[in-house]
Design an enzyme around this catalytic site. Sequence first.
Site, PDB file in Angstrom:
ATOM      1  CB  CYS A  67     -12.937   5.836 -11.039  1.00 54.64           C
ATOM      2  SG  CYS A  67     -13.184   7.621 -11.258  1.00 54.64           S
ATOM      3  CB  CYS A  68      -8.126   5.231  -8.863  1.00 53.14           C
ATOM      4  SG  CYS A  68      -8.819   6.013  -7.400  1.00 53.14           S
TER       5      CYS A  68
ATOM      6  CB  CYS B 160      -5.778   6.654  -5.727  1.00 54.48           C
ATOM      7  SG  CYS B 160      -4.077   7.181  -5.979  1.00 54.48           S
TER       8      CYS B 160
END
Lengths: 552, 425
Positions: free
Chosen positions: B130-131, B238
Amino acid sequence: MYRYDEFDEAFVAGRTAQFTDQINRRLSGELSEDQFRPLRLMNGLYLQLHAYMLRIAVPYGTLSSRQMRKLAHIARTYDRGYGHFTTRQNIQFNWPKLKDVPAILRELGSVEMHSIQTSGNCIRNTTTDQFAGAAADEIIDPRPVAEIIRQWSSLHPEFSYLPRKFKIAMTGSPNDRAAIRFHDIGLQAATNAAGDIGWEVWVGGGLGRTPMIGKLINSFVPNEHLLAYLESIMRVYNRYGRRDNKFKARIKILVHEEGLETIKGQVEAEFAEVRGGVLTLPQEEVDRITAYFAPPQFTPQPATKIDVAYQSIIDPAYGRWLDNNINSHREPGYASVTISLKPIGGAPGDATAQQMDDVADIAERYAFDELRVTHEQNLVLPHVAVADLRAVYDALLATGLAEGNTGLITDMICCPGLDFCALANARSIPIAQEISRTFAEPKRQAEIGDLKIKISGCINACGHHHVGHIGILGVEKKGGELYQITLGGDATQQAAVGKIIGPGFEAEKLPKAIETLVDTYIAKRESADETFIQAYRRLGEAPFKEALYGTA
Amino acid sequence: MALPKLAPAQPAHDKLRALGIIALNGMFDEMDALGVLRYAASDVLPGDLAIVSSFGADSAVLLHLVAQVDPSLPVYFLETGKHFTETLDYVEALKKHLGLINVQAIYPNQADVERFDPAGTLWETDPDSCCHIRKTEPLEPITEQFGGWVTGRKRFQTVERGVLPHFELTSDDRIKVNPLAYFSDADVNRYKIEHGLPEHPLFAKGYKSIGCAPCTSVVAEGEDPRAGRWRGLNKKECGIHFDFNGAIASPMTAPATRHTLWKNGGFIADPFHAWAEGDEPTGASYKHVPLPVFLANREAILANPHPLGLLVAPGDRIEDVEADLHRFASVAIQFPGFTDGRGYSTARLLSQRYQYANEIRAIGDVLQDQIPLMRRCGINAFVVTHEPTRQALIENRLPEVNIFYQPVGTAEIPVGTRPFLRRVS
C-alpha cells in the site's frame, strides 16, 4: 581618562547586541561567510590560520587598571592565557571561539571597551603619542581630539564601506612618536600666527606593499573645523578611491595617481560646502571632552635625583632600565616609564594574563591608574613619581617585564607572521627571537645604541619593516622563506622608506647578516654619539652593501 | 532471509562524494537546523532541493524553517487518498500561516490503485505494498528532478534513526538533508510553542505521529510517539525513507508573485520597471534612466511626459544632474555589492546637499545590516530580494544601533542637552 556616560554605554551595548545577532545569524547559516566577513571584520573578528582572532580597541592607546585586569581575565577565560599588543595600540587575542565572542564583548562593555572598527574597510582606532598628556615636548594633548574623532567615526553611516581600511594618527608634539606620516591621515598639532591651535593635515601615507610618505594637504585646519575637514577627505576617498584592486584601494594610491593638487582641490571644494555646518565643533564640547583628560593630581615631589651612573654600577640591570626606559615628564619630579614587552628571546608584544594583572596593580599603586600601549608594542606608565621608580622597577622585575631595552636593537616591532596569520609568507616571531638572542648581551646593546629593527612576515608590512632603521621582510621564494633587508627607514618627522639592500637571506643566516651590518656601523661611525640611522644617512648604503655581499 | 548483496567496487567519484558528505556533516556540527537547511538550499543544492512533508504532527517545524529560508522552495505532499480530513485541512492552514507558495500534491497512479487496491483495503492485507503504490512509486519521478530532498526525520524517532546525520547520500546518488536530526521530542515541542505554530488538529487528541488514517492510531502517554504508526505490525517506515522510485505531480496552487519594494513600512507593488537595453528615452515610462543615458539625451528626456526615475551607478556623479533632479519621481542608487559604499555618499549629497525630497531607493545587494546606515544617509525605499532581510523588515527587527555619535543631516534631533555629536533617530 575618558569615562563613558550613559550614552556611550548604551551605544556600546547596542553595538554588542547588534554584533551578537550577526554572529547568531552566521551560526544559523542565515549569513554566508561572504556576507558575514565584512560584518565581523567591522567588529575586529578575523579568521586566522588556526582560529578566529579578536582585536580589541584601545582608543588612542589608553587603558585603566580596571580595563587591563579585564583583558587579563579575558586572556585567562576565553583564550590561552596571553594577549598580543599591536602596532595600532590595540590588543588581540588569537584563540577565541566564535560562540564566546558575544560574552567577551559584554565583558569588555562592562569596562568601557569594545572591538568596534578594529578591522574592516572603515575608520580604525585613532592612534597617538604614548606620552600624550605627559611628554615635556608636547604642544597640546591630542587625546581629547582623538576621542572626538573616535566618536565621530564610530558606525559612521557614510564611511562604513570604504574602498579599504582607513587609519588616522595624531601627535601633539613636534617629535613624532606616532608615525603620523605613515598613516592615511596624519595630524600634527600646529599653531597659526594668531596663536590659535589647529592641525597640520598629512594625507596618503602608508606602508604595505606600496609604502608612501604622507603629503601635506593643509598646513593649518582650525580645531573647530577639523571634523568637517576630515569628512571632506573621507567623502572624496569614498567616492573616488579605487575599488577595482584591493592592493590599490588605499588613499595613498588615490593621492599618488591623481596627484596631491587634484585631491587637494576636491577636498577643498568639499570643505567649502561642509565647513561651518553640523560638524563645527563647539568649544564647550571640546572643553567637556578635554576635562576628562585633565592631568592627575600631581603632588609636589621632593627634588629627587637618581645617580644613574652609580646605580649602573651597583645594579647594572636597573641602571640600563633607567637609561633606556624613562622618558622626561612635563611635571617636575615625575617621569614616564616604558614597560618593555620585548624580553630577550620572547615574542614581541605578548603579555601573559598574570603580567597584565601585575601591570594593572603597578599602575594603580604608582601611576594614577593609567596605562598606555605604544605603537612599538610596549606599555607605558605615563605618570610615575621619580621617587617611586625603584619600587616600580622591582615590581616589574618580579613579573618579568623589567627589560631595560627600550629603543635598543632588541626592542623590535614584529608582526605575528606565519605562526598565526593567514596572509603571511614567512615566520617573523622566531626571527625576532633569534635576533634578540644574538644581541642579548647588555653591553653589546648599549654599545650599539638606538637602532630600530622592524620585521614583517609579508608584504602587507604590519611589522612596519619599511620604516625600520633595519627592516626585515619575509618572502616566499621557491617554497622556502627568505628575508630581505632594507636600510634607512624612519617613522618619525624625518620620515623615510627603507631601501632594499640586496638579495635576501635564509632564516638561519639572517642574525649573522644583521651582526655584519651592526659591526659595519660601529666600525664606521664618527663617534658613539652618531646613531645607526645618522651614520647610514651620512655613509649611504655602499659600505653596508659591501660588508654584506662583498665588492662587485 | 536474503543475504546482503556484496557492494560493487566504488568508483573514485563516489568515494569523493561520500567523503564530501562526511565533511559536510563535520562542518555542521556547530550549526543549528536553520543553518543546515539554509546551507543546503543556497550552497549545496541551489535550485535543486525539494521537501517532502507529511503535514503530520511535527511537520510544522520543518515547514517553518523552509518558510524562513525560502517560501518558494518546492514542498511535496503525498496525497495518498487515505489521509484524515484533518490532515488535508492542516495542509491549507499551514500553507497560509507560513506563507508557503510552492506546495504541491503528489497523487498515486490511478491505474496502479485500480489494479492493486481495487477495494481500498490493501493497507490491511499488505501495508508495505500500500505504501509502495501510494508513496514510494509516486515520489520517484519527483525525486529524479532534484539533487536532494529534505526530510523531517529525527534521531529520537526510531532506533534505526538513532545515528541519523544531517546529510546522507542515497544509493541513487542523491543527498538527503535532515535538518532536524538532532531535535529531541522536547525540542520539537519547544520550537512549536516558541514560534506559535498551529498544531495538527489530531495532535490534541493523542495522535503523536500522523500518517494515513487507516494505519495511524493514538499513542498512550509515555509511549514512543511513532508507536501509533502501523500498530501491531513489524513496520516502522513507509518505504520512502529506504530508497525510492514512482508518478505524477500536480500543483495545487500557482506560485504567488511577491512585491520587492519596501517603502513606508511595507512591501508594495513597484510602479517602476528596470531600464532595458534599447529603451527609448523619449517614450519610456516608469523607468529609472541611467545617469549617463540622461546626460546624453537630456533634452529628449526632459520633454518626455511620462513619470521617470534616475538610476545612479556607483561611479556616477550626482552633481552632474543637480539642476534636473526635480524632473525625477524617484532616484535609484545602485549597490552592486554590499561592500561598495559609494552609494552612501551619493545618498547624502542627494538628500542633504540637494534637498531631494522624492523617493530615494537602494537597489542591488541590499541586506538588513546595511539598511539602517542607508536610512541615515537619506534612502527611504529599498528593493529587497534577500529572504532573511525581507523577514527582518516585515518583523521590524533590523540589527541596528539606534543612537548615533555623529550628526549627518537634519532629520535627527538632539537628545536633551547632550552634546552636538549625539543624535538619536
